[in-house]
Design a protein around this motif. Structure first.
Motif, PDB file in Angstrom:
ATOM      1  N   GLY A  34     -30.392 -17.302  -8.288  1.00 28.82           N
ATOM      2  CA  GLY A  34     -31.531 -16.954  -7.436  1.00 28.82           C
ATOM      3  C   GLY A  34     -32.719 -17.865  -7.688  1.00 28.82           C
ATOM      4  N   ILE A  35     -33.597 -17.458  -8.604  1.00 32.42           N
ATOM      5  CA  ILE A  35     -34.830 -18.230  -8.798  1.00 32.42           C
ATOM      6  C   ILE A  35     -34.541 -19.577  -9.474  1.00 32.42           C
ATOM      7  CG2 ILE A  35     -35.421 -17.205 -11.043  1.00 32.42           C
ATOM      8  CD1 ILE A  35     -38.383 -17.088  -9.878  1.00 32.42           C
ATOM      9  N   GLY A  36     -35.331 -20.566  -9.152  1.00 32.53           N
ATOM     10  CA  GLY A  36     -35.173 -21.906  -9.725  1.00 32.53           C
ATOM     11  C   GLY A  36     -35.831 -22.003 -11.087  1.00 32.53           C
ATOM     12  N   ASP A  37     -35.209 -21.344 -12.056  1.00 31.79           N
ATOM     13  CA  ASP A  37     -35.784 -21.259 -13.395  1.00 31.79           C
ATOM     14  C   ASP A  37     -34.790 -21.900 -14.369  1.00 31.79           C
ATOM     15  OD1 ASP A  37     -37.211 -20.546 -15.589  1.00 31.79           O
ATOM     16  OD2 ASP A  37     -36.984 -18.383 -15.347  1.00 31.79           O
ATOM     17  N   PHE A  41     -28.501 -19.722   3.055  1.00 28.69           N
ATOM     18  CA  PHE A  41     -28.820 -19.145   1.746  1.00 28.69           C
ATOM     19  C   PHE A  41     -29.023 -20.292   0.764  1.00 28.69           C
ATOM     20  CE2 PHE A  41     -24.225 -19.683   1.668  1.00 28.69           C
ATOM     21  CZ  PHE A  41     -23.913 -20.015   0.362  1.00 28.69           C
ATOM     22  N   ARG A  42     -29.710 -19.980  -0.337  1.00 23.47           N
ATOM     23  CA  ARG A  42     -29.993 -21.017  -1.332  1.00 23.47           C
ATOM     24  C   ARG A  42     -29.318 -20.683  -2.648  1.00 23.47           C
ATOM     25  NH1 ARG A  42     -35.746 -21.859  -4.186  1.00 23.47           N
ATOM     26  NH2 ARG A  42     -34.718 -20.379  -5.581  1.00 23.47           N
ATOM     27  N   ILE A  43     -28.776 -21.711  -3.266  1.00 22.79           N
ATOM     28  CA  ILE A  43     -28.210 -21.582  -4.613  1.00 22.79           C
ATOM     29  C   ILE A  43     -29.086 -22.393  -5.557  1.00 22.79           C
ATOM     30  CG2 ILE A  43     -26.314 -22.444  -6.059  1.00 22.79           C
ATOM     31  CD1 ILE A  43     -24.355 -21.679  -3.956  1.00 22.79           C
ATOM     32  N   ASN A  57     -37.747 -30.982  -1.179  1.00 24.90           N
ATOM     33  CA  ASN A  57     -38.118 -29.698  -0.599  1.00 24.90           C
ATOM     34  C   ASN A  57     -37.415 -28.500  -1.233  1.00 24.90           C
ATOM     35  OD1 ASN A  57     -37.433 -27.630   1.952  1.00 24.90           O
ATOM     36  ND2 ASN A  57     -39.534 -28.351   1.845  1.00 24.90           N
ATOM     37  N   ASN A  58     -38.220 -27.492  -1.465  1.00 21.33           N
ATOM     38  CA  ASN A  58     -37.703 -26.178  -1.816  1.00 21.33           C
ATOM     39  C   ASN A  58     -37.937 -25.300  -0.590  1.00 21.33           C
ATOM     40  OD1 ASN A  58     -37.036 -23.735  -2.976  1.00 21.33           O
ATOM     41  ND2 ASN A  58     -39.013 -23.479  -3.997  1.00 21.33           N
ATOM     42  N   PRO A  59     -36.931 -24.733   0.021  1.00 21.38           N
ATOM     43  CA  PRO A  59     -35.577 -24.531  -0.475  1.00 21.38           C
ATOM     44  C   PRO A  59     -34.525 -25.485   0.090  1.00 21.38           C
ATOM     45  CG  PRO A  59     -35.943 -23.116   1.411  1.00 21.38           C
ATOM     46  CD  PRO A  59     -37.216 -23.905   1.216  1.00 21.38           C
ATOM     47  N   ASN A  93     -40.265 -22.460   3.573  1.00 19.30           N
ATOM     48  CA  ASN A  93     -41.319 -22.892   2.682  1.00 19.30           C
ATOM     49  C   ASN A  93     -41.420 -21.999   1.459  1.00 19.30           C
ATOM     50  OD1 ASN A  93     -42.449 -21.122   5.060  1.00 19.30           O
ATOM     51  ND2 ASN A  93     -43.649 -20.640   3.234  1.00 19.30           N
ATOM     52  N   TYR A  94     -42.012 -22.562   0.425  1.00 20.48           N
ATOM     53  CA  TYR A  94     -42.405 -21.788  -0.753  1.00 20.48           C
ATOM     54  C   TYR A  94     -43.376 -20.704  -0.251  1.00 20.48           C
ATOM     55  CZ  TYR A  94     -44.116 -21.302  -5.614  1.00 20.48           C
ATOM     56  OH  TYR A  94     -44.466 -20.844  -6.857  1.00 20.48           O
ATOM     57  N   PRO A  95     -43.092 -19.431  -0.554  1.00 14.78           N
ATOM     58  CA  PRO A  95     -43.865 -18.355   0.088  1.00 14.78           C
ATOM     59  C   PRO A  95     -45.376 -18.389  -0.174  1.00 14.78           C
ATOM     60  CG  PRO A  95     -41.882 -17.475  -0.988  1.00 14.78           C
ATOM     61  CD  PRO A  95     -41.958 -18.921  -1.352  1.00 14.78           C
ATOM     62  N   SER A 141     -42.971 -27.551 -15.232  1.00 13.97           N
ATOM     63  CA  SER A 141     -41.960 -26.482 -15.289  1.00 13.97           C
ATOM     64  C   SER A 141     -40.534 -26.981 -15.128  1.00 13.97           C
ATOM     65  CB  SER A 141     -42.215 -25.464 -14.178  1.00 13.97           C
ATOM     66  OG  SER A 141     -43.370 -24.727 -14.443  1.00 13.97           O
ATOM     67  N   LYS A 142     -40.277 -27.672 -14.025  1.00  8.14           N
ATOM     68  CA  LYS A 142     -38.898 -28.002 -13.679  1.00  8.14           C
ATOM     69  C   LYS A 142     -38.438 -29.255 -14.422  1.00  8.14           C
ATOM     70  CE  LYS A 142     -39.777 -24.870 -10.463  1.00  8.14           C
ATOM     71  NZ  LYS A 142     -39.203 -23.614 -10.109  1.00  8.14           N
ATOM     72  N   THR A 143     -39.375 -30.176 -14.683  1.00  6.67           N
ATOM     73  CA  THR A 143     -39.006 -31.446 -15.311  1.00  6.67           C
ATOM     74  C   THR A 143     -38.639 -31.262 -16.780  1.00  6.67           C
ATOM     75  OG1 THR A 143     -40.642 -32.457 -13.856  1.00  6.67           O
ATOM     76  CG2 THR A 143     -39.762 -33.843 -15.599  1.00  6.67           C
ATOM     77  N   LEU A 164     -40.815 -12.566  -2.524  1.00  2.00           N
ATOM     78  CA  LEU A 164     -39.372 -12.821  -2.489  1.00  2.00           C
ATOM     79  C   LEU A 164     -38.685 -12.635  -3.837  1.00  2.00           C
ATOM     80  CD1 LEU A 164     -36.855 -13.857  -0.961  1.00  2.00           C
ATOM     81  CD2 LEU A 164     -37.640 -16.181  -1.413  1.00  2.00           C
ATOM     82  N   PHE A 165     -39.213 -13.301  -4.867  1.00  2.00           N
ATOM     83  CA  PHE A 165     -38.468 -13.291  -6.128  1.00  2.00           C
ATOM     84  C   PHE A 165     -38.645 -11.985  -6.895  1.00  2.00           C
ATOM     85  CE2 PHE A 165     -38.810 -17.735  -4.937  1.00  2.00           C
ATOM     86  CZ  PHE A 165     -37.457 -18.025  -4.895  1.00  2.00           C
ATOM     87  N   ALA A 166     -39.740 -11.285  -6.634  1.00  2.00           N
ATOM     88  CA  ALA A 166     -39.914  -9.959  -7.240  1.00  2.00           C
ATOM     89  C   ALA A 166     -38.909  -8.998  -6.607  1.00  2.00           C
ATOM     90  CB  ALA A 166     -41.347  -9.480  -7.039  1.00  2.00           C
ATOM     91  N   PHE A 174     -32.721 -28.979  -7.778  1.00  2.00           N
ATOM     92  CA  PHE A 174     -31.522 -28.301  -8.286  1.00  2.00           C
ATOM     93  C   PHE A 174     -31.134 -27.142  -7.369  1.00  2.00           C
ATOM     94  CE2 PHE A 174     -34.510 -26.488 -11.834  1.00  2.00           C
ATOM     95  CZ  PHE A 174     -35.158 -25.674 -10.920  1.00  2.00           C
ATOM     96  N   TYR A 175     -31.361 -27.342  -6.069  1.00  2.00           N
ATOM     97  CA  TYR A 175     -30.981 -26.325  -5.085  1.00  2.00           C
ATOM     98  C   TYR A 175     -29.888 -26.846  -4.149  1.00  2.00           C
ATOM     99  CZ  TYR A 175     -35.438 -24.265  -6.493  1.00  2.00           C
ATOM    100  OH  TYR A 175     -36.464 -23.737  -7.227  1.00  2.00           O
ATOM    101  N   LEU A 176     -29.103 -25.898  -3.630  1.00  2.00           N
ATOM    102  CA  LEU A 176     -28.193 -26.199  -2.514  1.00  2.00           C
ATOM    103  C   LEU A 176     -28.606 -25.282  -1.381  1.00  2.00           C
ATOM    104  CD1 LEU A 176     -24.726 -26.300  -4.334  1.00  2.00           C
ATOM    105  CD2 LEU A 176     -26.263 -28.211  -3.836  1.00  2.00           C
TER     106      LEU A 176
HETATM  107  C1  MLT Z   1     -38.053 -20.885  -6.602  1.00  2.00           C
HETATM  108  O1  MLT Z   1     -37.020 -20.393  -7.037  1.00  2.00           O
HETATM  109  O2  MLT Z   1     -38.244 -21.094  -5.405  1.00  2.00           O
HETATM  110  C2  MLT Z   1     -39.115 -21.286  -7.586  1.00  2.00           C
HETATM  111  O3  MLT Z   1     -38.635 -21.253  -8.865  1.00  2.00           O
HETATM  112  C3  MLT Z   1     -40.252 -20.393  -7.535  1.00  2.00           C
HETATM  113  C4  MLT Z   1     -41.387 -20.988  -8.300  1.00  2.00           C
HETATM  114  O4  MLT Z   1     -41.323 -22.139  -8.727  1.00  2.00           O
HETATM  115  O5  MLT Z   1     -42.383 -20.282  -8.436  1.00  2.00           O
END
Ligand code: MLT
Length: 388
Positions: A39-42, A367-369, A178-180, A128-130, A241-243, A17-19, A326-328
């Motif tokens: 897009g990506i949760g970075d 869709f996800r933000i 949950n992501n997403p 789900n997370y792919p 990563s996220k924290t 997905l993210f690639a 941090f998603y909507l």
């Molecule tokens: C995402 O955007 O779903 C995540 O950042 C992907 C990941 O954590 O690998």
């Protein structure tokens, strides 16, 4: 040049997905469009300085330039155990119930190789997370999707799973917050899940990467290991990563049932040689002293969340303000598909969104933000969408 045939397990994979989003983004950027990526949760926020300084000091120690330990530095595993005790009231034995990971994605991807045999069933709450279904497939397992919908509050309906599926299910993947979908799971859900898993001998894989991105102290997310009996059946994946804004550092951990942690460790011994020790020492600093930084990141994401939910509401886009992540997770406008809407927005506005169906079929229509740009850019992105 000879073109070699890919192994079937790879040839049949959908694009990651993210690639794929990066590829589309590059295409639009090449046309001179100003891109704003939601897009990506970075996290866009920098890694706190004290963590970088800890890395610098550790990188200067020659002993850290040699192979690291396979299971991770004991000091890192102790810091993980101390953090679980402080944050969740969960006691862990750092020697046997904690393993260091090159990011939680790595651990999640390797876990099925340790516990899933060809033909075994994995239950996957979806969208789900792919990585969950892909890693299940790499091990020869079969994925059964449990749809998460607004009607079930984005919690899998445990009662709707047949006895035959419970009996066959070797692994059950859950991910809260949950992501997403940005949904949270109440304690009662985990209690039911743990009870059923203990009755049926199903392994619970909890992906807890987002527990620290919460917006209300009274609703702090749980670790599955807080539930009585969970340690019998559960392994939890977590990440720095996220924290602590450390996505590029690749550091995470798996904790919980000793046999599950050790089984994963066996795969890892054979495929990787651990994490640069200086990164683990920086991880100790993050886990030990990072809480004030995590708290200020939460305040920033909360403000962004409120700005975005209000702006989307004015556009008539239904979107709940989540208690965590941090998603909507929003509905696409009536009459559009997830992919169609996201691609129309990207081509016309340069704003990158993630199509809900990229997280599995139950994500169609959403869709996800990711709230991972500053308030000004976020507002700019939203006004471009509104204008469209
Ligand atoms: C995402 O955007 O779903 C995540 O950042 C992907 C990941 O954590 O690998």
């Amino acid at each position: 040049m000879t073109q070699f045939r890919l192994a079937k397990r790879v040839a049949t994979l959908p694009p990651y997905l993210f690639a794929e989003i990066d590829r589309l983004k590059a295409e639009v950027k090449a046309q001179g469009m100003d891109i704003i990526s939601l897009g990506i949760g970075d996290p866009d926020l920098p890694t706190p300085d004290f963590i970088i300084e800890a890395l610098y000091a550790s990188a200067k120690k020659p002993k850290n330039h040699q192979y690291p330990s396979y299971t991770g530095l004991l000091s890192f595993r102790k810091a993980v155990a101390d953090w679980y005790q402080t944050r969740f009231g969960v006691g862990l034995d750092p020697e046997n119930e904690v393993v260091s990971l090159i990011g939680s994605k790595e651990g999640i991807a390797h876990f099925p190789l340790a516990f899933i045999d060809p033909g075994d069933l994995a239950l996957i709450a979806s969208p789900n997370y792919p990585v969950y279904p892909v890693a299940t497939g790499f091990a020869g397992g079969e994925a059964k999707i449990l749809p998460l919908t607004p009607e079930n509050d984005f919690l899998p309906d445990l009662a709707a799973i047949s006895d035959a599926d419970w009996e066959r299910a070797k692994v059950f993947f859950v991910n809260y917050p949950n992501n997403p979908t940005a949904a949270s799971a109440p304690r009662e859900f985990y209690e039911k899940l743990v009870k059923k898993a203990r009755e049926t001998g199903t392994i619970l894989v909890s992906d807890a990467a987002y527990t620290e991105l919460y917006y209300d102290e009274a609703k702090r997310p749980l670790s599955i290991l807080e539930i009585a009996g969970a340690r019998d059946v559960a392994i939890e994946f977590h990440s720095l990563s996220k924290t602590y804004n450390m996505t590029g550092w690749r550091i995470g951990m798996a904790v919980g049932n000793e046999s599950l942690v050790k089984g994963l460790g066996k795969i890892k011994e054979n495929v990787d040689s651990g994490i640069f020790q200086a990164v683990q020492e920086a991880g100790v600093a993050a886990l030990t002293h990072g809480e004030p930084h995590a708290a200020s990141a939460r305040a920033i994401y909360k403000e962004r969340r409120d700005v975005a939910v209000a702006a989307l509401g004015k556009m008539g886009i239904a979107c709940r303000a989540p208690d965590a992540t941090f998603y909507l997770w929003c509905r696409v406008p009536a009459g559009e598909t997830s992919a169609g809407f996201v691609s129309r927005v990207l081509k016309n506005t340069g704003v990158v969104l993630t199509p809900g169906n990229g997280f599995g079929a139950p994500g169609e229509g959403f869709f996800r933000i990711a709230l991972t740009v500053g308030k000004e850019r976020l507002t700019e992105a939203l006004s471009r969408i509104a204008a469209l």
